[in-house]
Design a protein around this motif. Structure first.
Motif, PDB file in Angstrom:
ATOM      1  N   THR A 281     -30.960   3.016 -56.093  1.00 49.83           N
ATOM      2  CA  THR A 281     -30.987   1.587 -56.402  1.00 49.83           C
ATOM      3  C   THR A 281     -29.837   1.267 -57.340  1.00 49.83           C
ATOM      4  O   THR A 281     -29.674   1.934 -58.384  1.00 49.83           O
ATOM      5  CB  THR A 281     -32.317   1.186 -57.061  1.00 49.83           C
ATOM      6  OG1 THR A 281     -33.389   1.467 -56.156  1.00 49.83           O
ATOM      7  CG2 THR A 281     -32.326  -0.301 -57.391  1.00 49.83           C
ATOM      8  N   LEU A 282     -29.033   0.275 -56.997  1.00 46.08           N
ATOM      9  CA  LEU A 282     -27.881  -0.137 -57.794  1.00 46.08           C
ATOM     10  C   LEU A 282     -28.114  -1.557 -58.304  1.00 46.08           C
ATOM     11  O   LEU A 282     -28.528  -2.430 -57.548  1.00 46.08           O
ATOM     12  CB  LEU A 282     -26.592  -0.107 -56.972  1.00 46.08           C
ATOM     13  CG  LEU A 282     -25.962   1.237 -56.617  1.00 46.08           C
ATOM     14  CD1 LEU A 282     -26.810   1.971 -55.599  1.00 46.08           C
ATOM     15  CD2 LEU A 282     -24.565   1.028 -56.054  1.00 46.08           C
TER      16      LEU A 282
ATOM     17  N   GLY B 169     -12.076   7.621 -57.613  1.00 37.59           N
ATOM     18  CA  GLY B 169     -12.834   6.903 -58.640  1.00 37.59           C
ATOM     19  C   GLY B 169     -12.195   5.616 -59.098  1.00 37.59           C
ATOM     20  O   GLY B 169     -12.424   5.168 -60.222  1.00 37.59           O
ATOM     21  N   PHE B 170     -11.399   4.970 -58.219  1.00 38.27           N
ATOM     22  CA  PHE B 170     -10.746   3.706 -58.581  1.00 38.27           C
ATOM     23  C   PHE B 170     -11.727   2.553 -58.327  1.00 38.27           C
ATOM     24  O   PHE B 170     -11.649   1.842 -57.321  1.00 38.27           O
ATOM     25  CB  PHE B 170      -9.466   3.514 -57.766  1.00 38.27           C
ATOM     26  CG  PHE B 170      -8.409   4.553 -58.030  1.00 38.27           C
ATOM     27  CD1 PHE B 170      -8.335   5.214 -59.247  1.00 38.27           C
ATOM     28  CD2 PHE B 170      -7.472   4.868 -57.056  1.00 38.27           C
ATOM     29  CE1 PHE B 170      -7.348   6.165 -59.495  1.00 38.27           C
ATOM     30  CE2 PHE B 170      -6.484   5.819 -57.287  1.00 38.27           C
ATOM     31  CZ  PHE B 170      -6.424   6.473 -58.511  1.00 38.27           C
ATOM     32  N   HIS B 171     -12.647   2.365 -59.241  1.00 37.37           N
ATOM     33  CA  HIS B 171     -13.752   1.444 -59.015  1.00 37.37           C
ATOM     34  C   HIS B 171     -13.326  -0.010 -58.913  1.00 37.37           C
ATOM     35  O   HIS B 171     -13.886  -0.777 -58.114  1.00 37.37           O
ATOM     36  CB  HIS B 171     -14.791   1.608 -60.126  1.00 37.37           C
ATOM     37  CG  HIS B 171     -15.738   2.738 -59.867  1.00 37.37           C
ATOM     38  ND1 HIS B 171     -16.782   3.041 -60.699  1.00 37.37           N
ATOM     39  CD2 HIS B 171     -15.789   3.651 -58.858  1.00 37.37           C
ATOM     40  CE1 HIS B 171     -17.444   4.070 -60.218  1.00 37.37           C
ATOM     41  NE2 HIS B 171     -16.859   4.470 -59.111  1.00 37.37           N
TER      42      HIS B 171
ATOM     43  N   GLN C 170     -21.445  -3.661 -65.534  1.00 32.38           N
ATOM     44  CA  GLN C 170     -21.474  -2.275 -65.124  1.00 32.38           C
ATOM     45  C   GLN C 170     -22.498  -2.079 -64.014  1.00 32.38           C
ATOM     46  O   GLN C 170     -23.449  -2.851 -63.888  1.00 32.38           O
ATOM     47  CB  GLN C 170     -21.848  -1.374 -66.305  1.00 32.38           C
ATOM     48  CG  GLN C 170     -20.821  -1.333 -67.422  1.00 32.38           C
ATOM     49  CD  GLN C 170     -21.344  -0.524 -68.593  1.00 32.38           C
ATOM     50  OE1 GLN C 170     -22.488  -0.670 -69.019  1.00 32.38           O
ATOM     51  NE2 GLN C 170     -20.494   0.335 -69.131  1.00 32.38           N
ATOM     52  N   THR C 171     -22.301  -1.029 -63.233  1.00 34.10           N
ATOM     53  CA  THR C 171     -23.257  -0.680 -62.193  1.00 34.10           C
ATOM     54  C   THR C 171     -24.212   0.380 -62.735  1.00 34.10           C
ATOM     55  O   THR C 171     -23.800   1.489 -63.080  1.00 34.10           O
ATOM     56  CB  THR C 171     -22.540  -0.135 -60.946  1.00 34.10           C
ATOM     57  OG1 THR C 171     -21.697  -1.147 -60.405  1.00 34.10           O
ATOM     58  CG2 THR C 171     -23.541   0.292 -59.887  1.00 34.10           C
ATOM     59  N   ARG C 172     -25.478   0.005 -62.893  1.00 29.37           N
ATOM     60  CA  ARG C 172     -26.522   0.954 -63.269  1.00 29.37           C
ATOM     61  C   ARG C 172     -27.226   1.421 -61.999  1.00 29.37           C
ATOM     62  O   ARG C 172     -27.367   0.661 -61.050  1.00 29.37           O
ATOM     63  CB  ARG C 172     -27.537   0.287 -64.212  1.00 29.37           C
ATOM     64  CG  ARG C 172     -26.935  -0.179 -65.536  1.00 29.37           C
ATOM     65  CD  ARG C 172     -27.934  -1.012 -66.322  1.00 29.37           C
ATOM     66  NE  ARG C 172     -29.181  -0.299 -66.592  1.00 29.37           N
ATOM     67  CZ  ARG C 172     -29.402   0.442 -67.684  1.00 29.37           C
ATOM     68  NH1 ARG C 172     -28.448   0.561 -68.600  1.00 29.37           N
ATOM     69  NH2 ARG C 172     -30.560   1.031 -67.879  1.00 29.37           N
ATOM     70  N   TYR C 173     -27.684   2.657 -62.019  1.00 27.65           N
ATOM     71  CA  TYR C 173     -28.337   3.131 -60.809  1.00 27.65           C
ATOM     72  C   TYR C 173     -29.458   4.115 -61.110  1.00 27.65           C
ATOM     73  O   TYR C 173     -29.471   4.768 -62.162  1.00 27.65           O
ATOM     74  CB  TYR C 173     -27.332   3.764 -59.858  1.00 27.65           C
ATOM     75  CG  TYR C 173     -26.791   5.120 -60.270  1.00 27.65           C
ATOM     76  CD1 TYR C 173     -25.705   5.225 -61.130  1.00 27.65           C
ATOM     77  CD2 TYR C 173     -27.351   6.296 -59.769  1.00 27.65           C
ATOM     78  CE1 TYR C 173     -25.202   6.458 -61.497  1.00 27.65           C
ATOM     79  CE2 TYR C 173     -26.847   7.536 -60.122  1.00 27.65           C
ATOM     80  CZ  TYR C 173     -25.770   7.613 -60.995  1.00 27.65           C
ATOM     81  OH  TYR C 173     -25.268   8.840 -61.350  1.00 27.65           O
TER      82      TYR C 173
ATOM     83  N   ASN D  83     -21.259   8.512 -57.861  1.00 25.52           N
ATOM     84  CA  ASN D  83     -20.436   7.758 -58.811  1.00 25.52           C
ATOM     85  C   ASN D  83     -20.419   6.304 -58.360  1.00 25.52           C
ATOM     86  O   ASN D  83     -19.416   5.803 -57.883  1.00 25.52           O
ATOM     87  CB  ASN D  83     -19.020   8.340 -58.855  1.00 25.52           C
ATOM     88  CG  ASN D  83     -18.160   7.680 -59.925  1.00 25.52           C
ATOM     89  OD1 ASN D  83     -18.666   7.075 -60.853  1.00 25.52           O
ATOM     90  ND2 ASN D  83     -16.854   7.801 -59.770  1.00 25.52           N
ATOM     91  N   PRO D  84     -21.548   5.591 -58.503  1.00 24.48           N
ATOM     92  CA  PRO D  84     -21.712   4.292 -57.844  1.00 24.48           C
ATOM     93  C   PRO D  84     -20.966   3.139 -58.515  1.00 24.48           C
ATOM     94  O   PRO D  84     -20.702   3.141 -59.708  1.00 24.48           O
ATOM     95  CB  PRO D  84     -23.221   4.042 -57.923  1.00 24.48           C
ATOM     96  CG  PRO D  84     -23.827   5.367 -58.229  1.00 24.48           C
ATOM     97  CD  PRO D  84     -22.806   6.072 -59.065  1.00 24.48           C
ATOM     98  N   VAL D  85     -20.678   2.148 -57.680  1.00 27.14           N
ATOM     99  CA  VAL D  85     -20.163   0.868 -58.140  1.00 27.14           C
ATOM    100  C   VAL D  85     -20.557  -0.184 -57.106  1.00 27.14           C
ATOM    101  O   VAL D  85     -20.607   0.099 -55.906  1.00 27.14           O
ATOM    102  CB  VAL D  85     -18.629   0.902 -58.329  1.00 27.14           C
ATOM    103  CG1 VAL D  85     -17.921   1.139 -57.008  1.00 27.14           C
ATOM    104  CG2 VAL D  85     -18.120  -0.374 -58.984  1.00 27.14           C
TER     105      VAL D  85
END
Length: 770
Positions: A727-728, A624-626, A735-738, A702-704
């Motif tokens: 969809t990201l 999770g190291f975005h 921030q990345t919304r999805y 856990n998108p980025v």
């Protein structure tokens, strides 16, 4: 890179960027037409006399087809051939069986022209290893030449008795059918008169040797000539068809005599090419679709097309060969990693790869091939040098990571598909692979898997960095075997962890518990032996004296992919990988610039390998190291945009983006290369943070988004019978919304939130969940 490759299945043409295949004495790079690890055409030069042609453009982006446009320069007799009055289009295609070189001549002048289409061709039937510089002992070849009418043949009988032949037909498109009919009618007439058919063919060959359409050059190869007439404002199309033939044991080929008319004429039409085009369309239709950021989409789409080019099948299912031009053969490590990368795109490639590797799993103790029971192969070759035993590659087993990677792929394939039928089919292979890890992989019983070359002709370093100088101490001394690489231990740990619940599911609870205990023990031992606290890195390896190889190498990024490190230590590794000495701006280097062995154009000691970066990026996603993930993925995306066709090669130079505007090429890099082509697929999974588990029916996300990319849409990602679409989008707070949606199948979406909270879940919709 000044070369073009077109390929379908096992047949590929390597030419210069201008389309020529020069004689090996003129250029020893290795150009030619290859199949079965053998060069079946070593010279190909097209000319149109008396014109002097100038290359206008060249395009080999379609992978199975290349196109070259030429125009004529001004002629002293200008009124006959005015400059730029003739356009020549040279289209080359491969369909898996034949190579077609089609020439269309368009005359934009006011007068008809009479020209001569000329081809210089030759075949040396050299093994790929000879082409690349290996000098066989006491081997000389006698090439037979035969010419008849519009057909010709070059042939050779190998030391082991295998016969190889390359047939040629040069004709105006459409005329070859009549030529073939005439030839067969003549033969049948002679047969009716009581002459044996083979004798009739040979007789017709002798009868037509004087035909002016084709002539044999005395000193080398063949020269094929065809008079052509093109009306004013008209165009004509001609084709050279090349049919390579290799006599496989148990199969009958019409090798004797000039049977070229009968064998080749059926391939002069484009029906086989239509099949290739439809196969590409079908491949693209069933793979995961990506839209949004134009640069990322172009990179991803290029990779998907290149993977299709590199797919092959030797009887056990579709799998990727390692790369062209030098490694168009099954490779344990390369094929397995590529299949891992492709799981979110097409899981059936993984199935074919697993079944192919299982078919060649080691059965015996054979030091000459570094083979042990249960070991997964490294490389399979079928060329003459291997067949006669001069090289040990039929198959060869000298890779330490192929076996744990096989296990990782088997577990991940099941996690994505829930295909228990294939899993059970593979169980005997899986059991033997684990047995090899615990027996021959760890001969000294210290829990670490080590390699030691037994074959005198084998590979000295048997990890993915397999060049002779790739494992060196900080003072430059080469590490001595047996060597335990850090990433191999992480792969083994990952395999134990993944198969513990699978074995429990299969009713093998005792073995599942043993795997859990072994994983825990290996994790503790790994931290004790490999972690260098004062440097905040993982040692590259342990040498034969159990001393750490303390160089800062990219291998420690693969350790993240294995999930074996404590989180605090993983955070330090991630930071080091993205520091200036490891990260060039174009990607993460194989070796730190601070190391004495660093060389930005060394094969493994400072260059950048896309697949290496992809595995590191996958490891960053696991933890999770975005921030680090976004930086590394963004760099690869920008780098791909600087490459021709958005195609990342096998590797490129490690010079910093502060010093050069675009990556420095590595001169003999494979391109396309399978695990480089599949890199955007693994990056895509990492960006989604996708972690499927068929046993629970849950896929965690856990998108980025990568740096420089503000939106991506993913459609049709397969999870067993279900499909996932995501969809990201980047919001104003960076921030990345999805949004995620599942259709069909008994799967659910789970979510993971990183400690930094920079992935925000929005509108998770699940359809068809039971």
């Amino acid at each position: 890179m000044d070369f073009h490759v077109i390929k379908e299945n096992d047949l590929f043409l390597l030419s210069k960027g201008d389309g020529r295949v020069p004689h090996p004495e003129e250029d020893a790079f290795g150009y030619g037409l290859f199949t079965k690890d053998t060069r079946m055409l070593s010279v190909l030069a097209m000319d149109i006399e008396p014109l002097k042609l100038t290359l206008l453009d060249a395009d080999a982006s379609e992978n199975y087809r290349s196109v070259y446009h030429y125009s004529n320069e001004g002629n002293p007799v200008a009124e006959t051939f005015p400059g730029q009055s003739i356009l020549v289009t040279n289209q080359r295609t491969v369909d898996g069986q034949t190579f077609r070189d089609e020439v269309t001549v368009e005359n934009f002048g006011k007068k008809a022209v009479d020209l001569t289409l000329v081809y210089h061709v030759d075949a040396d039937f050299r093994d790929m290893f000879e082409v690349r510089g290996y000098a066989p002992k006491n081997l000389s070849r006698s090439i037979q030449k035969e010419v008849a009418g519009h057909t010709a043949r070059l042939s050779y009988q190998a030391v082991d008795g295998q016969t190889l032949a390359t047939d040629f037909v040069l004709t105006r498109v459409g005329d070859v059918a009549k030529e073939a009919d005439d030839a067969l009618n003549d033969v049948r007439a002679m047969a009716r008169d009581g002459v044996d058919e083979d004798q009739a063919l040979r007789a017709r060959t002798e009868e037509r040797r004087g035909d002016g359409a084709l002539s044999a050059a005395v000193e080398r190869g063949l020269t094929l000539r065809l008079p052509i007439h093109v009306a004013a404002q008209g165009k004509e199309t001609y084709v050279l068809v090349v049919l390579p033939q290799v006599q496989i044991p148990g199969e009958h080929l019409e090798i004797e005599g000039i049977h070229g008319i009968r064998n080749v004429s059926v391939y002069t039409e484009s029906t086989n090419l239509d099949l290739v085009e439809r196969a590409y369309q079908a491949w693209l239709a069933q793979t995961t679709k990506v839209s949004g950021d134009p640069s990322f989409v172009a990179w991803y789409d290029r990779g998907i097309k290149d993977i299709r080019m590199l797919l092959s099948d030797i009887g056990y299912g579709t799998f990727p060969v390692a790369g062209v031009p030098w490694y168009a053969v099954p490779f344990g490590r390369d094929s397995l990693i590529t299949a891992l990368q492709l799981l979110p795109v097409d899981s059936q490639v993984a199935r074919g790869t697993l079944l192919t590797m299982a078919a060649f799993q080691g059965k015996n103790y054979d030091p000459a091939r570094d083979e042990q029971p249960g070991k997964i192969m490294h490389e399979l070759r079928v060329g003459e040098m291997t067949r006669i035993g001069e090289l040990p590659f039929g198959p060869y087993y000298g890779s330490i990571d192929s076996t744990p990677l096989f296990l990782c792929l088997a577990a991940d394939y099941f996690a994505w598909t829930g295909d228990e039928k294939t899993l059970r089919e593979l169980l005997p292979t899986i059991d033997r692979a684990f047995a090899w890890i615990e027996r021959d992989g760890d001969r000294d019983g210290d829990s670490f898997v080590e390699y030691y070359r037994e074959s005198e002709r084998g590979i000295s370093n048997q990890g993915w960095k397999d060049s002779g100088d790739s494992v060196a101490h900080t003072d430059g001394r080469l590490a001595q075997a047996p060597i335990a690489l850090c990433e191999v231990q992480a792969y083994v740990y990952r395999a134990y962890r993944a198969f513990a619940p699978i074995y429990r599911h299969l009713g093998r609870a005792q073995e599942a518990a043993q795997f859990g205990a072994r994983a825990a023990s290996l994790r503790k031992n790994f931290h004790d032996a490999f972690w260098i606290e004062e440097k905040g890195i993982v040692a590259h390896a342990l040498d034969g004296q159990k001393k750490r190889v303390e160089t800062a190498a990219s291998n420690m990024g693969h350790v993240l992919f294995g999930g074996i490190l404590d989180r605090d230590k993983a955070q330090k590794v991630a930071a080091r990988l993205l520091s200036d000495d490891m990260f060039s701006g174009f990607g993460i280097r194989t070796l730190s610039t601070r190391e004495i062995s660093y060389n930005p154009i060394s094969y493994h000691n400072g260059t950048i390998w896309p697949h290496d970066n992809a595995i590191i990026i996958a490891g960053l996603a696991i933890y999770g190291f975005h921030e680090s993930l976004a930086k590394a993925a963004g760099a690869l995306n920008r780098t791909a945009a600087k490459m021709e066709h958005h195609r990342l090669p096998e590797l490129f130079g490690g010079l910093s983006s502060d010093l050069v505007h675009q990556p420095v090429p590595y001169p003999v890099s494979c391109s396309p290369q399978a695990w480089a082509a599949a890199t955007p697929c693994m990056v895509l999974q990492a960006l989604l943070g996708a972690r499927p588990d068929a046993l629970t029916g849950i896929i965690e996300l856990n998108p980025v988004l990568p740096e420089g990319v503000d939106a991506l849409s993913i459609e049709g990602m397969r999870l067993g019978e279900a499909t996932l679409s995501v969809t990201l989008e980047r919001n104003e707070q960076n921030q990345t919304r999805y949004r995620a949606q599942l259709e069909g199948g008994a799967w659910k979406i789970g979510t993971i939130h990183s400690e930094r909270g920079d992935a925000e879940e929005v509108d998770v919709n699940v359809h068809g969940v039971q």
